[in-house]
Design an enzyme around this catalytic site. Structure first.
Site, PDB file in Angstrom:
ATOM      1  N   GLY A 111       0.824  -1.204   0.000  1.00  0.00           N
ATOM      2  CA  GLY A 111       0.000   0.000   0.000  1.00  0.00           C
ATOM      3  C   GLY A 111       0.856   1.250   0.000  1.00  0.00           C
ATOM      4  N   CYS A 112       0.191   2.378  -0.151  1.00  0.00           N
ATOM      5  CA  CYS A 112       0.824   3.688  -0.157  1.00  0.00           C
ATOM      6  C   CYS A 112       1.674   3.867   1.108  1.00  0.00           C
ATOM      7  CB  CYS A 112      -0.258   4.764  -0.219  1.00  0.00           C
ATOM      8  SG  CYS A 112       0.373   6.430  -0.297  1.00  0.00           S
ATOM      9  N   PRO A 113       2.859   4.358   0.982  1.00  0.00           N
ATOM     10  CA  PRO A 113       3.530   4.954  -0.177  1.00  0.00           C
ATOM     11  C   PRO A 113       4.504   3.996  -0.864  1.00  0.00           C
ATOM     12  CG  PRO A 113       4.791   5.528   1.754  1.00  0.00           C
ATOM     13  CD  PRO A 113       3.622   4.651   2.221  1.00  0.00           C
ATOM     14  N   MET A 114       4.479   2.716  -0.505  1.00  0.00           N
ATOM     15  CA  MET A 114       5.521   1.785  -0.958  1.00  0.00           C
ATOM     16  C   MET A 114       5.618   1.621  -2.474  1.00  0.00           C
ATOM     17  SD  MET A 114       7.196   1.392   1.672  1.00  0.00           S
ATOM     18  CE  MET A 114       8.427   0.346   0.935  1.00  0.00           C
ATOM     19  N   ASP A 144      -2.609  -1.853  -5.511  1.00  0.00           N
ATOM     20  CA  ASP A 144      -3.145  -0.704  -4.777  1.00  0.00           C
ATOM     21  C   ASP A 144      -3.741   0.283  -5.772  1.00  0.00           C
ATOM     22  OD1 ASP A 144      -3.673   1.416  -3.078  1.00  0.00           O
ATOM     23  OD2 ASP A 144      -1.576   1.967  -2.798  1.00  0.00           O
TER      24      ASP A 144
END
Length: 85
Positions: free
Chosen positions: A17-20, A44
């Protein structure tokens, strides 16, 4: 956006998920040679806007295309980013 390009490397960030997805995309693009094309495969939905926003505000990269597909009952987002410098 055009799909007339050759992918140099594929980055699988499914399940992250964000920010990965953006963090991993930046790390991978940094290791490519100029004009290399990175395909980022994510699950995502936020990656569509996140990677677009990152590419639009980052020198040395160009967003070539984004696609949303159903693959085996799972929505998969594919992003194609070129290293320009």
């Amino acid at each position: 956006m055009s799909t007339e390009f050759n992918v140099t490397e594929t980055l699988d960030v499914k399940g992250l998920g964000c920010p990965m997805p953006v963090v991993k995309t930046k790390q991978s693009i940094d290791s490519l040679d100029e004009d290399g094309v990175l395909e980022v495969v994510a699950t995502d939905s936020g990656s569509m806007s996140d990677i677009k926003g990152w590419a639009n505000t980052t020198d040395g990269v160009e967003l070539l295309d984004q696609k949303e597909n159903d693959e085996g009952g799972e929505t998969v987002y594919r992003h194609y980013v070129r290293k320009t410098e």
